[in-house]
Write an enzyme that holds these catalytic residues in place. Structure first.
Site, PDB file in Angstrom:
ATOM      1  N   LYS A  22      30.035  65.449  48.440  1.00 22.30           N
ATOM      2  CA  LYS A  22      30.654  66.489  48.767  1.00 22.30           C
ATOM      3  C   LYS A  22      30.271  67.684  48.572  1.00 22.30           C
ATOM      4  O   LYS A  22      30.305  68.960  48.592  1.00 22.30           O
ATOM      5  CB  LYS A  22      32.008  65.655  49.214  1.00 22.30           C
ATOM      6  N   ASN A  23      30.508  67.258  47.262  1.00 22.25           N
ATOM      7  CA  ASN A  23      30.674  69.032  46.228  1.00 22.25           C
ATOM      8  C   ASN A  23      29.497  69.453  45.761  1.00 22.25           C
ATOM      9  O   ASN A  23      29.460  70.251  45.415  1.00 22.25           O
ATOM     10  CB  ASN A  23      31.850  68.514  44.885  1.00 22.25           C
ATOM     11  N   CYS A 116      47.241  74.027  48.944  1.00 23.06           N
ATOM     12  CA  CYS A 116      46.313  72.887  49.605  1.00 23.06           C
ATOM     13  C   CYS A 116      46.910  71.467  49.759  1.00 23.06           C
ATOM     14  O   CYS A 116      47.871  71.507  48.381  1.00 23.06           O
ATOM     15  CB  CYS A 116      45.002  72.324  49.576  1.00 23.06           C
ATOM     16  N   ARG A 121      46.499  76.583  44.640  1.00 21.13           N
ATOM     17  CA  ARG A 121      45.139  76.662  43.820  1.00 21.13           C
ATOM     18  C   ARG A 121      44.695  77.610  43.839  1.00 21.13           C
ATOM     19  O   ARG A 121      43.826  78.655  45.392  1.00 21.13           O
ATOM     20  CB  ARG A 121      44.612  76.022  45.015  1.00 21.13           C
ATOM     21  N   ASP A 306      38.954  64.126  40.621  1.00 23.62           N
ATOM     22  CA  ASP A 306      38.832  64.034  41.562  1.00 23.62           C
ATOM     23  C   ASP A 306      38.770  61.298  41.884  1.00 23.62           C
ATOM     24  O   ASP A 306      39.409  60.665  42.539  1.00 23.62           O
ATOM     25  CB  ASP A 306      37.889  63.626  42.322  1.00 23.62           C
ATOM     26  N   ARG A 398      36.812  63.653  55.474  1.00 29.15           N
ATOM     27  CA  ARG A 398      36.330  65.404  54.598  1.00 29.15           C
ATOM     28  C   ARG A 398      35.090  64.486  53.673  1.00 29.15           C
ATOM     29  O   ARG A 398      34.945  65.290  53.135  1.00 29.15           O
ATOM     30  CB  ARG A 398      37.880  66.074  54.149  1.00 29.15           C
TER      31      ARG A 398
END
Ligand code: UD1
Length: 417
Positions: A22-23, A116, A121, A306, A398
């Protein structure tokens, strides 16, 4: 309202192909804006954040098609430089589009991403770096209006913290800038190297990605290209945890173990057996996990923030007491109240979580508070006795491509209603 249901306590055995990261895919999709031609991106995971990015690209005037795990983007006819507020709100990381839109259009308008689930952030490092590169930025009524009279200027940028997003935005702004940009104290995450590899294959001249000094020689323009996204190391760690918490054995295929050294360290410390090959990892345990006295989240190559929720879920059933220190985000422990509903014994104070391992967890009705916290709840549900129900699963969607199907394929009793 969609929810995940899990009947816990099943050993998990089999093989899992790990999705693209994802990143990586998010900044790479932003980077296609710079290319002005057709970019074909393979190993793209099917995620709601990818859908949002594709909607942003279409809104800018790009043509995009998604077929299986391949996304094709053509940014030749870009005719807009604005990201609508609703798309910005859907995905905070859309801030990574800023550098690319500015470099391509000379102007970008978007709303400030704000806070968030993980706390405030800020984007001060993104904005101060772009200002140094000749961009003027107006912030009014929650909107950011950025303009650049001529080409963005290459500059030396000394980051006071190696922010992943700021490093990506600077790279995107610098790839077609006038002159040389040097980023000192750059983020070293593997996803930064993937972005640089993508851009270099499109004609950019980026050197040193993956180290803390990145040098970018601005080129006049980029062209279309083909690229395959690197595997997702956090998703890999999630499925490894699922296997070992349930006393199973799983072989992960399409992984890059060299990007997972601190994660592999944690699994070994917990007493799991790992067999590492060039592109695969096999992990197994008899379900009896050991504590880790202290783990701290740090920037790469340190233990990734994460993966904190995933490790904490694992440590909650390990023998003894462990301590986790979250150094990257201010309020990353919201999911812990939900984890406690399974019977986990965890105390938090500020950045510290103290996890007293319990022998077993029992099923609970819980709610996801964020993406990785949601994954931690799935892990707890897989090991807990009885039927667990997890709501607000849009957070999980997500970042995980078909988590229910993947876990079912290795023997979990899990469904989505
Ligand atoms: C990226 C990842 C996210 C991961 C994080 C840290 C993406 C899409 N997301 O997020 O999954 O958890 O890296 O590895 O790649 N900060 C500032 N000012 C700034 C920018 C950041 O103070 O201008 C602070 C943040 O508030 C946070 C820390 O720096 O406390 C890390 O942020 P950063 O590395 O920028 O993370 P993201 O790019 O947002």
């Amino acid at each position: 309202m969609k929810e995940i249901r899990i009947q816990g306590g099943k050993g998990l055995f089999g093989e899992i192909d790990i999705q693209g990261a994802k990143n990586s895919i998010l900044p790479v999709l932003a980077a296609t804006i710079l290319c002005g031609g057709e970019c074909v991106i393979h190993n793209c995971p099917n995620l709601s954040d990818v859908d949002t990015s594709v909607r942003i690209l279409r809104n800018l005037g790009c043509s995009c098609s998604v077929e299986g795990n391949t996304v094709t983007v053509n940014s030749r006819d870009i005719n807009c430089c604005e990201i609508p507020d609703d798309l910005m709100r859907e995905m905070r990381s859309s801030i990574v589009f800023l550098g690319a839109i500015l470099a391509r259009c000379g102007k970008a308008v978007l709303s400030s991403p704000g806070g968030c689930e993980l706390g405030p952030r800020p984007i001060d490092l993104h904005l101060s770096s772009l200002k140094r590169m000749g961009v003027s930025i107006k912030e009014e009524h929650g909107m950011l209006s950025c303009t650049c009279e001529s080409r963005i200027k290459g500059e030396t940028i000394n980051l006071c913290f190696p922010s992943v997003g700021a490093t990506e935005n600077i790279i995107l702004a610098a790839a077609t800038a006038d002159g040389i940009t040097t980023i000192n104290n750059a983020a070293k995450e593997p996803e930064i190297s993937d972005l640089a590899d993508f851009l270099n294959s499109a004609g950019a001249r980026i050197y040193g990605a993956g180290s803390d000094t990145i040098v970018i020689h601005g080129v006049e323009k980029l062209h279309g290209t083909n690229h395959s996204i690197i595997p997702d190391r956090i998703v890999a760690a999630t499925y490894m945890a699922a296997a070992v918490m349930n006393g199973g054995e799983i072989k992960l295929k399409n992984v890059m173990p060299s990007n997972m050294v601190s994660l592999l360290w944690a699994f070994n410390e917990c007493g799991c057996k790992t067999e590492v090959n060039c592109r695969s990892i096999t992990v197994k345990s008899n379900g009896e996990l050991k504590r880790i006295p202290t783990v701290r989240s740090l920037v790469y190559p340190g233990f990734p923030t994460d993966a904190g929720p995933i490790l904490i879920s694992m440590l909650s059933i390990s023998k003894g007491t462990s301590v986790f220190v979250e150094n990257i985000f201010e309020s990353r422990y919201k999911y812990i109240d939900e984890l406690k509903r399974f019977g986990a014994k965890i105390k938090t104070e500020g950045k510290v979580a103290v996890i007293e391992g319990v022998r077993k967890l029992s099923a609970a009705n819980v709610r996801c508070t964020d993406l990785r916290g949601g994954a931690a709840l799935v892990l707890a549900g897989l090991v807990a006795e009885g039927e667990t129900k997890i709501s607000e699963i849009h957070h999980i969607e997500r970042g995980y491509d078909d988590i229910v199907g993947t876990l079912s394929s290795v023997g979990a009793i899990i469904s989505q209603e």
